[in-house]
Design a protein around this motif. Structure first.
Motif, mmCIF file in Angstrom:
data_model
loop_
_atom_site.group_PDB
_atom_site.id
_atom_site.type_symbol
_atom_site.label_atom_id
_atom_site.label_comp_id
_atom_site.label_asym_id
_atom_site.label_seq_id
_atom_site.Cartn_x
_atom_site.Cartn_y
_atom_site.Cartn_z
ATOM 1 N N ASP B 47 0.830 -1.206 0.000
ATOM 2 C CA ASP B 47 0.000 0.000 0.000
ATOM 3 C C ASP B 47 0.863 1.253 0.000
ATOM 4 O O ASP B 47 0.413 2.321 0.346
ATOM 5 C CB ASP B 47 -0.969 -0.008 1.187
ATOM 6 C CG ASP B 47 -0.283 0.318 2.499
ATOM 7 O OD1 ASP B 47 0.909 -0.034 2.650
ATOM 8 O OD2 ASP B 47 -0.926 0.932 3.369
ATOM 9 N N PHE B 48 2.113 1.111 -0.401
ATOM 10 C CA PHE B 48 2.967 2.297 -0.472
ATOM 11 C C PHE B 48 2.621 3.104 -1.711
ATOM 12 O O PHE B 48 1.980 2.620 -2.647
ATOM 13 C CB PHE B 48 4.445 1.893 -0.477
ATOM 14 C CG PHE B 48 4.893 1.335 0.848
ATOM 15 C CD1 PHE B 48 4.472 1.919 2.041
ATOM 16 C CD2 PHE B 48 5.712 0.226 0.912
ATOM 17 C CE1 PHE B 48 4.871 1.417 3.261
ATOM 18 C CE2 PHE B 48 6.115 -0.295 2.141
ATOM 19 C CZ PHE B 48 5.702 0.300 3.314
ATOM 20 N N TYR B 196 6.310 -12.345 7.253
ATOM 21 C CA TYR B 196 5.708 -13.610 7.673
ATOM 22 C C TYR B 196 4.197 -13.469 7.776
ATOM 23 O O TYR B 196 3.675 -12.365 7.897
ATOM 24 C CB TYR B 196 6.308 -14.098 8.995
ATOM 25 C CG TYR B 196 6.163 -13.143 10.160
ATOM 26 C CD1 TYR B 196 7.162 -12.204 10.424
ATOM 27 C CD2 TYR B 196 5.061 -13.191 11.009
ATOM 28 C CE1 TYR B 196 7.054 -11.323 11.496
ATOM 29 C CE2 TYR B 196 4.941 -12.326 12.082
ATOM 30 C CZ TYR B 196 5.943 -11.389 12.317
ATOM 31 O OH TYR B 196 5.832 -10.522 13.367
ATOM 32 N N TYR B 224 8.707 -8.552 9.273
ATOM 33 C CA TYR B 224 7.424 -7.868 9.424
ATOM 34 C C TYR B 224 6.276 -8.844 9.229
ATOM 35 O O TYR B 224 6.306 -9.657 8.307
ATOM 36 C CB TYR B 224 7.288 -6.743 8.391
ATOM 37 C CG TYR B 224 8.321 -5.672 8.541
ATOM 38 C CD1 TYR B 224 8.335 -4.851 9.676
ATOM 39 C CD2 TYR B 224 9.307 -5.475 7.563
ATOM 40 C CE1 TYR B 224 9.291 -3.864 9.822
ATOM 41 C CE2 TYR B 224 10.265 -4.490 7.712
ATOM 42 C CZ TYR B 224 10.255 -3.694 8.836
ATOM 43 O OH TYR B 224 11.197 -2.715 8.994
ATOM 44 N N ALA B 225 5.286 -8.732 10.086
ATOM 45 C CA ALA B 225 4.065 -9.504 9.860
ATOM 46 C C ALA B 225 3.330 -8.879 8.681
ATOM 47 O O ALA B 225 3.265 -7.657 8.548
ATOM 48 C CB ALA B 225 3.164 -9.465 11.090
ATOM 49 N N THR B 227 0.626 -7.244 6.768
ATOM 50 C CA THR B 227 -0.577 -6.493 7.113
ATOM 51 C C THR B 227 -1.390 -6.356 5.840
ATOM 52 O O THR B 227 -0.885 -5.879 4.839
ATOM 53 C CB THR B 227 -0.207 -5.098 7.633
ATOM 54 O OG1 THR B 227 0.836 -5.231 8.593
ATOM 55 C CG2 THR B 227 -1.405 -4.416 8.258
ATOM 56 N N GLU B 229 -3.846 -4.454 3.871
ATOM 57 C CA GLU B 229 -4.444 -3.118 3.865
ATOM 58 C C GLU B 229 -5.665 -3.122 2.956
ATOM 59 O O GLU B 229 -5.668 -3.768 1.905
ATOM 60 C CB GLU B 229 -3.426 -2.083 3.371
ATOM 61 C CG GLU B 229 -2.161 -2.009 4.215
ATOM 62 C CD GLU B 229 -2.389 -1.349 5.578
ATOM 63 O OE1 GLU B 229 -3.478 -0.777 5.775
ATOM 64 O OE2 GLU B 229 -1.482 -1.437 6.432
#
Lengths: 618, 405
Positions: B47-48, B196, B224-225, B227, B229
């Motif tokens: 989502d960047f 992960y 990083y888990a 996420t 978005e």
């Protein structure tokens, strides 16, 4: 054309000087949605008391809630002139509340009349509520004028339902009038029929004044407005009156008739219907059913039939925001001015904080009060599952009255008694099986069954009141596609094997979820409630057991597993604002959490768990 | 409440920064973030603010982008000088995206040059670029090191092809050892990023990825888990039931596996999702974010913070370029934090770090419960510091909730 042709004729029907022979007092008995208000509107127009310009739909239903829901809660009386064969008459139309909770008010309205218009939707036929009120009217010896409404509807079956009405009241189908409140067809004929068929009132003009209160309404500007029907004697402005039930005296500040706006008059004579204003501020000082007399020359006998309103259903009402508690108290104090049946006292719940335990006449009364509190006073409320009053006798002989599950005593219970009702259900015959299944599931016993016609059946049951205040109406409606109707009246009490089921969160009892249920249903209630709460309560950082228990015995258990992770792993890239706003939102959400021990329970969980569709014990 | 304003385009430069940003500035580090809003392919979970077209027109096209961003650097330096901020040499520079390495190494070098010219670079400056394993060559890495870059962070994400496929990552995992070796040969510190919790990733998949990382002996690892978005392609797939929502319990297990594996191999956690071999290997730039230091974010959608004042740029490269071409800062919105908000941020960011958080006297009474719940370490708590335990790292939001009002 004005309804009254000549001033001379008009002069004969002035209030306070109309002879009883020219008066006709009647009410309209109808089911919700059968078009009573619309018919009343047409009558107001035809008799000229309301002109086209100021006509608004359902003129007589004053409260917004009434107009929106299309139901009448408070009755009123309207005086209308009508001319038949050169003679002028004054017609008093006394509106009746149309719901099961207000049977007593209905009975007082009926007692103020000599005739009743039995109004039935020509597409639907008579409903249980109407039937009950019809019986009430017949017991009061009222002249019944059967009328089929909405004959303009394509689905109307006037022949079929005229037959049904004729069977019920013992006349000929042809006697049944046919009208359309919407188009006005047949309304003039109906007004003529009222003059012809409703007997004029009879009373002794020389006896001490006696008038029966059939409605009492609080008005912000005028104080309590009391609606009365004069039986004997005369009431005049500025005299002192006395209420026979309390012996309280008041000065008559104003006396008049509604048509439909208030018109002060020189008094009210035998048979007349009108309003009184005495300056009292609380409808409890001017109670429905009481007898009004002249203080200087009082009558000794009351008119009879007076009864104190008895709350039958109790529920706890709590503000969602605890700081609204004083506002809730003020709001109840205001509502009480206009609702003699409303009874309440402060109550504290571990789960819900400070609130009130409120007694209601029934479920609709509860809903109306709650809705008015939310709408008119802008309060957000949680209501606990409604319950009835139980009388508990312990083995040691002590007796406890339980108005709230939390009052249910611990220890050895000998007997529990619960209120029961006589219920009448009307439905198309195809639903008999469905209704029997529902009623048996609610511990009902069938008392009898009658066919009103080939297609329609009346079923009579004895049911525990506690079993019908949850979602019985909703179940009945949905299982019969809306065709069944229900009426009930309180009919004593019975012993029953009832137990209190408690719900425990992490070992802490949540008082708001306790319920008194039949032993056979305790397990089902426990499973339902623990299951529901498991879905509604978010995971916490520790495991949360949810248990249902009767006393110390656990009968059902669910577990909310511990939450292991709540952190957002990704917190870089510099968009800190977003993360902070998330935190602010979480903090906002936390404010609306109630803590049970260490378990945070969102308000929504209470609301959802207490809503009626989850408390049915299914 | 924060004071918010959408800055009018024609405002003079000084009006973009309130005078309050100057307070205490000399005690704060100053970093620069450079956003490169281009990718060759957009990954489903991302989502960047990034675009796959090379030709967005004018100063927004890939070829002209460096020149446009340099325009913002110059405007930034002028605005900071105008409000009276002391000139501080830049302690960290971070190029992120998007895919910075989609731009020629020469462009990246010229961006760094421009930062040096605008503010000067500290002697020990840390300069990181993110890099996609399939868009970087040995020669590029040598060129970057020569231009002053000190650190490269590869978006490895997983060593398992099926997981990379679900993430829509296009690189060949077999390429990772090569790029790591090239970077090391060029003298760059190496960080590897892992994700992960990808739908379909098993615990064994995750162990495989961790083993692969440890076998490459990077200096730094981020884990990083995933996420999901709402606005992303993956978000839509989850909503439509095509992919399962990542399970937080599964993510917790994977975090615990990672923390154990990394600690066993000598990587200490210094932030919830970040692990380094030595203190010197920590990413100082990201530490600046968590420590509420000052930084200027250059590029479309980039966020900046100076002394309690936050703002972010317009998101799309085209209006961004138009604003810069017109000599105006491309600020979309800004907020000046209240004291309360600054404290909230101090807590929510600071608690993530291994050094923990100094808890004010008024809230210290809450520490024993947090210790009792196994969320923070007992010993530092005794002196008023909240340092997360392993369990606490996974439940940091609960801790933040307890330490803010």
């Amino acid at each position: 054309m004005p309804p009254i042709a000549t001033p001379a004729a008009s002069a004969l029907i002035q209030p306070a000087s109309t002879t009883p022979e020219l008066l006709r007092n009647f009410c309209i008995i109808a089911h919700i949605d059968h078009g009573k208000s619309t018919l009343a509107d047409r009558m107001l127009q035809l008799t000229g008391v309301v002109d086209e310009r100021s006509m608004r739909a359902q003129y007589l239903d004053r409260m917004d809630i009434e107009r929106e829901r299309g139901i009448t809660i408070k009755s009123q009386a309207v005086r209308m002139p009508w001319q038949v064969d050169e003679a002028a008459y004054a017609l008093n139309m006394i509106d009746t509340p149309g719901h099961v909770d207000f049977t007593y008010e209905v009975s007082r309205s009926l007692a103020a009349c000599e005739g009743a218009v039995l109004l039935v939707d020509a597409a639907q036929g008579i409903e249980a509520q109407t039937l009950a009120n019809l019986y009430l009217a017949m017991e009061n010896d009222l002249a019944i004028i059967p009328v089929l409404n909405k004959i303009d509807l394509p689905a109307a079956q006037p022949e079929r339902f005229a037959e049904e009405l004729a069977t019920l009241i013992g006349g000929e189908p042809e006697d049944c009038l046919r009208v359309s409140g919407k188009t006005g067809v047949g309304v003039e004929v109906l007004l003529d029929a009222i003059v012809a068929q409703v007997p004029p009132p009879v009373g002794d003009p020389d006896a001490p004044a006696r008038a029966m209160i059939f409605d009492s309404v609080y008005d912000t500007y005028r104080g309590v407005v009391t609606y009365v029907r004069v039986v004997d004697g005369q009431l005049s402005p500025r005299e002192k009156i006395r209420m026979l039930s309390t012996n309280a005296t008041h000065e008559l500040l104003e006396i008049g008739v509604s048509s439909p706006e208030p018109h002060p008059t020189q008094g009210l004579g035998v048979g007349e219907v009108g309003y009184l204003i005495t300056g009292v501020k609380d409808v409890r000082q001017s109670r429905v059913g009481d007898t009004v007399t002249n203080a200087a020359k009082p009558a000794t006998e009351s008119l009879g039939g007076y009864r104190d309103p008895q709350p039958m259903v109790y529920s706890g009402l709590y503000p969602i925001d605890g700081s609204d508690y004083p506002a809730l108290r003020d709001a109840l104090d205001k509502l009480k001015l206009n609702d003699a049946a409303l009874a309440y006292e402060p109550e504290t719940s571990v789960a819900l904080g400070f609130g009130f335990r409120i007694g209601f006449l029934g479920l609709l009364h509860l809903e109306i009060v709650r809705e008015r509190l939310e709408r008119e006073f802008n309060l957000d409320l949680i209501s606990t599952a409604p319950n009835v009053i139980y009388e508990v006798t312990m083995e040691d002989g002590t007796e406890v009255t339980v108005r709230n599950p939390s009052e249910f005593p611990t220890g050895k219970v000998k007997t529990v008694t619960e209120p029961i009702v006589k219920a009448t259900l009307l439905a198309p015959s195809e639903f008999v099986g469905t209704i029997m299944e529902l009623a048996q599931g609610r511990r009902g016993t069938l008392q009898g069954m009658d066919y009103l016609s080939e297609e329609r059946v009346e079923l009579r049951y004895i049911l525990p009141l506690g079993e019908i205040i949850f979602d019985f109406f909703d179940q009945l409606k949905s299982r019969t596609r809306g065709y069944a109707s229900l009426n009930y009246e309180i009919s004593g009490e019975q012993d029953a094997d009832l137990v209190k089921v408690d719900i425990l969160l992490q070992g802490e009892q949540v008082d708001a979820f306790s319920a008194i249920v039949h032993r056979d249903k305790a397990y089902a209630y426990g499973v339902m409630m623990t299951g529901k709460l498991k879905e509604l309560i978010p995971r916490q950082q520790f495991e949360v057991p949810i248990q249902a228990a009767i006393g110390a015995r656990i009968i059902a258990r669910e577990t909310i597993r511990a939450m292991r992770k709540d952190v957002l792993a990704k917190c870089y890239g510099g968009d800190i604002s977003r993360k902070r706003k998330l935190l602010e939102k979480q903090k906002e959400g936390k404010k609306r959490m109630k803590n049970i021990g260490r378990v945070e329970v969102p308000q929504e969980a209470f609301v959802a768990a207490l809503s009626s569709d989850t408390t049915s014990g299914k | 409440m924060s004071a918010r304003s959408t800055l009018p385009g024609s405002a003079p430069l000084a009006s973009t920064l309130p005078a309050s940003v100057v307070d205490g500035a000399s005690e704060r580090d100053f970093g620069v973030y450079l956003h490169v809003p281009f990718c060759s392919v957009r990954c489903g979970y991302c989502d960047f603010n990034t675009y796959t077209s090379t030709e967005l027109g004018g100063g927004a096209s890939q070829a002209n982008y460096a020149a446009t961003a340099i325009g913002e650097i110059e405007l930034a330096a002028a605005a900071m000088a105008e409000v009276g901020l002391p000139r501080r040499p830049v302690s960290t520079v971070f190029l992120g995206g998007g895919t910075p390495t989609l731009l020629p190494a020469a462009d990246l070098a010229s961006l760094l040059d421009a930062v040096g010219q605008a503010w000067g670079l500290a002697g020990d400056v840390e300069v990181t670029t993110e890099a996609n394993p399939d868009s970087v060559t040995a020669a590029d890495l040598v060129r970057l090191a020569g231009a002053g870059f000190t650190r490269v962070s590869f978006g490895m994400q997983s060593a398992v092809p099926s997981v990379l496929h679900t993430l829509e990552r296009t690189h060949d995992p077999r390429r990772i050892p090569d790029v790591v070796a090239w970077a090391r040969d060029a003298g760059l510190h190496v960080s590897l990023d892992l994700i992960y919790g990808t739908p379909g990733e098993t615990l064994d998949h995750w162990r495989t990825s961790l083993d692969a990382v440890l076998g490459l002996e990077p200096d730094h690892v981020s884990a990083y888990a995933l996420t999901v978005e709402p606005g992303t392609k993956m978000g839509a797939q989850v909503r439509r039931g095509l992919l399962p929502m990542p399970d937080p319990d599964d993510e917790a297990t994977k975090y615990e596996i990672a923390a154990a594996a990394l600690a066993g191999a000598g990587y200490d956690w210094y932030e919830i999702s970040n692990f380094a071999r030595t203190t010197a290997d920590r990413c100082r730039h990201n530490l600046g974010y968590w420590g509420s230091q000052d930084w200027w974010g250059v590029g479309p959608g980039a966020h900046s913070h100076i002394g309690g004042h936050r703002w972010w740029n317009v998101k799309h490269p085209r209006p961004y370029a138009e604003r810069i071409d017109g000599g105006r800062l491309p600020v979309a919105e800004s907020e000046t934090l209240t004291d309360r908000q600054r404290e909230d941020e101090r807590v929510l960011l600071g608690v993530r770090l291994v050094d923990g958080l100094d808890v004010g006297a008024d809230l210290r009474g809450r520490l024993p419960t947090l210790v009792g719940d196994g969320l923070i370490e007992a010993e530092p708590a005794a002196t008023g510091r909240a340092v997360l335990t392993l369990r606490g790292r996974l439940l940091a939001d609960t801790v933040v909730g307890a330490l803010t009002d």
